[in-house]
Scaffold this active site. Structure first.
Site, PDB file in Angstrom:
ATOM      1  N   CYS A   1       2.925   8.561   4.473  1.00  8.29           N
ATOM      2  CA  CYS A   1       2.705   9.626   3.497  1.00  8.29           C
ATOM      3  C   CYS A   1       2.804   9.098   2.064  1.00  8.29           C
ATOM      4  O   CYS A   1       2.307   9.734   1.141  1.00  8.29           O
ATOM      5  CB  CYS A   1       3.645  10.793   3.731  1.00  8.29           C
ATOM      6  SG  CYS A   1       5.386  10.389   3.706  1.00  8.29           S
TER       7      CYS A   1
ATOM      8  N   GLU B   1       2.229  -2.971  -0.898  1.00  8.98           N
ATOM      9  CA  GLU B   1       1.026  -3.061  -0.090  1.00  8.98           C
ATOM     10  C   GLU B   1      -0.150  -3.640  -0.873  1.00  8.98           C
ATOM     11  O   GLU B   1      -0.930  -4.419  -0.345  1.00  8.98           O
ATOM     12  CB  GLU B   1       0.669  -1.678   0.469  1.00  8.98           C
ATOM     13  CG  GLU B   1       1.654  -1.209   1.498  1.00  8.98           C
ATOM     14  CD  GLU B   1       1.286   0.108   2.148  1.00  8.98           C
ATOM     15  OE1 GLU B   1       0.150   0.613   1.935  1.00  8.98           O
ATOM     16  OE2 GLU B   1       2.114   0.649   2.904  1.00  8.98           O
TER      17      GLU B   1
END
Length: 155
Positions: A123, A150
């Site tokens: 999320c 990321e």
């Protein structure tokens, strides 16, 4: 059964049955966790919770982009549909609430808020319009950290 691990942002709890992970959550006092060794009662260290701790540790080290854990999140059919959609967002990318469900942005936000399996059900990859950071149970600093991690390790 619950096992806690230290992460660069805070302690994370992993809860599971013998068959599937039910929850991954952030401890409320978030900040860099000094202790990286998993902790919990001896009976909590099932093979599945050891795997969850190992996969999360690899994720935070930038060595894991996809999780292989069996999951069993509890939620309504709509929430589970949203959580399934979140798992299709590629590592290092983000989507807006509107891209997840154009006619139900607020409901998507509420489903994200109730996501019981942080990081694995990503999320944190859902952002506001214009790519703004909005709403995250672990705090916006944690969300920014995860997105940055990321993007840095993508490729």
């Amino acid at each position: 059964r619950i096992v806690y691990i230290g992460t660069p942002v805070c302690r994370a709890g992993n809860a599971a049955s013998d068959d599937a992970v039910a929850r991954i959550f952030f401890a409320h006092a978030c900040g860099p966790a000094e202790e990286q060794t998993p902790e919990g009662t001896p009976e909590a260290f099932t093979p599945l919770l050891r795997q969850a701790a190992a996969e999360l540790t690899e994720y935070f080290a930038g060595r894991r982009r996809a999780f292989t854990l069996p999951l069993a999140p509890e939620g309504t059919p709509f929430q589970r549909a949203v959580w399934d959609a979140l798992q299709t967002i590629p590592y290092g990318e983000s989507r807006s609430y509107k891209q997840i469900r154009p006619t139900a942005c607020r409901a998507v936000g509420m489903a994200n808020h109730r996501n019981p399996i942080a990081i694995v059900v990503p999320c944190h990859r859902v952002v506001g319009s214009g790519n703004t950071l909005v709403g995250y149970a672990g705090g916006l600093e944690t969300k920014a950290y995860l997105l940055g991690l990321e993007r840095e390790t993508e490729g």
